[in-house]
Write a protein that holds these residues in place. Structure first.
Motif, short mmCIF file in Angstrom:
data_model
loop_
_atom_site.label_atom_id
_atom_site.label_comp_id
_atom_site.label_asym_id
_atom_site.label_seq_id
_atom_site.Cartn_x
_atom_site.Cartn_y
_atom_site.Cartn_z
N PHE A 222 39.84 42.15 42.98
CA PHE A 222 41.18 42.59 43.34
C PHE A 222 41.18 44.12 43.31
N GLY A 223 41.82 44.74 44.30
CA GLY A 223 41.86 46.20 44.32
C GLY A 223 43.26 46.71 44.59
N SER A 224 43.60 47.81 43.94
CA SER A 224 44.84 48.54 44.31
C SER A 224 44.59 50.00 43.96
N ASP A 225 45.60 50.84 44.12
CA ASP A 225 45.39 52.28 43.93
C ASP A 225 44.74 52.59 42.58
N GLY A 226 43.55 53.12 42.60
CA GLY A 226 42.90 53.61 41.38
C GLY A 226 42.42 52.56 40.42
N GLN A 227 42.45 51.28 40.80
CA GLN A 227 41.96 50.25 39.87
C GLN A 227 41.43 49.02 40.60
N THR A 228 40.47 48.37 39.97
CA THR A 228 40.01 47.06 40.47
C THR A 228 39.99 46.10 39.29
N LEU A 229 40.08 44.84 39.62
CA LEU A 229 39.98 43.78 38.61
C LEU A 229 38.98 42.76 39.14
N THR A 230 38.04 42.32 38.29
CA THR A 230 37.07 41.31 38.71
C THR A 230 37.19 40.10 37.80
N ILE A 231 37.34 38.93 38.39
CA ILE A 231 37.36 37.69 37.61
C ILE A 231 36.14 36.90 38.04
N ARG A 232 35.28 36.55 37.08
CA ARG A 232 34.01 35.93 37.44
C ARG A 232 33.73 34.69 36.60
N HIS A 233 33.17 33.70 37.24
CA HIS A 233 32.70 32.51 36.52
C HIS A 233 31.27 32.18 36.93
N ASP A 234 30.46 31.74 35.96
CA ASP A 234 29.08 31.36 36.25
C ASP A 234 28.80 29.99 35.67
N SER A 235 28.25 29.09 36.51
CA SER A 235 27.67 27.84 36.01
C SER A 235 26.16 28.04 36.02
N TYR A 236 25.55 27.90 34.85
CA TYR A 236 24.10 28.12 34.77
C TYR A 236 23.31 26.83 34.89
#
Ligand code: NAP
Length: 267
Positions: A222-236
């Motif tokens: 997710f991006g907006s002025d001056g910031q990003t947010l990352t949401i991540r999931h991993d199945s190993y």
């Protein structure tokens, strides 16, 4: 608790093998039969890698399996075309499907929902049975209320048949419930190599990465002025999906409707 009689289609596959172990090792589940077109008439222990303490017959197709075996639930972990045929066949025989197979079209899902409504029978289709992945989708939907510029990157092993992944499509659908369609990036942007910006879903872009060594992973940026947010999931590994399969098998027994997505049955 009365035991739930389960049939598994695709027992030789990576997911199928885990599901067989789940069904065999869960006290209130009974593995009644498996469906594998390459081992018709055999016992499961004749398939390489299985050494179960029980006898489980193998049927070459689901129709003949259902004519011989009484079961409550079909777990399907095969391929999109086979999975769709199996799901419809199971419903015909009043056996509740729990489907992990991905790649069903919107039309397929609508047709299955129609059949379930007519027959008043439960069916659960979940593109991702990992509880963490379901949370990743829910958190992404929450974040999308505040961040409208979103890129989804899904990463899977290179034997995966469908792209984008069912999880990526489901994530985009959930986000679309709270986000107005919006074309992202520069209004005049041009791809100098076709596909560089990925698939377009309501103006969001979905990118599919395929590499050996990966299992199932996704990040939503997710991006907006001056910031990003990352949401991540991993199945190993594939075991990560089995707690969700177990909940789905238990839940489908009390359902009379079609459910798409594990998030709709988690409390
Ligand atoms: P896989 O290892 O390729 O297993 C699929 C198995 O289905 C293979 O053993 C294949 O046999 C077998 N098969 C094909 N046609 C069949 C038939 N008519 N009857 C019985 N078995 C048949 O794939 P996988 O990684 O286990 O994944 C299976 C499905 O689950 C895929 O659609 C995948 O995208 C999906 N998946 C879902 C989740 C989730 O959480 N929902 C997670 C991971 C994967 P042959 O190879 O000999 O043809």
């Amino acid at each position: 608790m009365k035991s739930i009689k389960v049939i598994i289609a695709g027992p030789r596959g990576r997911m199928g093998r885990e599901a067989v172990m789940l069904a065999a090792n869960t006290e209130h589940f009974e593995l009644a039969a498996v469906v594998d077109y390459k081992f018709d008439g055999k016992q499961i222990n004749e398939i390489q890698g299985f050494q179960l303490p029980i006898e489980v017959p193998v049927f070459g197709n689901l129709e003949s399996c259902l004519q011989h075996i009484k079961a409550d639930v079909l777990i399907d972990l095969t391929t999109p075309e086979v999975g769709m045929h199996h799901t419809k066949t199971a419903l015909q025989y009043n056996v509740r499907p729990v489907v992990g197979t991905t790649g069903f079209s919107k039309n397929d899902l609508e047709e299955l929902e129609r059949i379930c409504t007519e027959k008043e029978i439960g069916c659960i289709i979940a593109p991702n049975f990992a509880i963490g992945a379901v949370l990743m989708m829910k958190f992404s939907q929450m974040a999308a209320k505040y961040f409208q510029d979103i890129e989804i990157i899904e990463l899977h092993h290179d034997q995966k048949l469908d792209a984008p992944s069912g999880t990526a499509v489901k994530t985009a659908e959930m986000i679309a419930e709270v986000r107005e369609a919006k074309k992202q990036g520069h209004q005049n942007e041009k791809e100098t190599i076709t596909g560089a910006r990925g698939a377009d879903f309501d103006g969001m872009h979905i990118h599919s990465v395929r590499l050996p060594g990966l299992v199932a992973h996704q990040q939503v940026l997710f991006g907006s002025d001056g910031q990003t947010l990352t949401i991540r999931h991993d199945s190993y590994n594939r075991a990560s999906f089995m707690s969700g399969v177990k909940v789905a098998v238990e839940t489908v027994m009390n359902l009379k409707t079609f459910v798409y997505g594990l998030e709709n049955i988690l409390e």
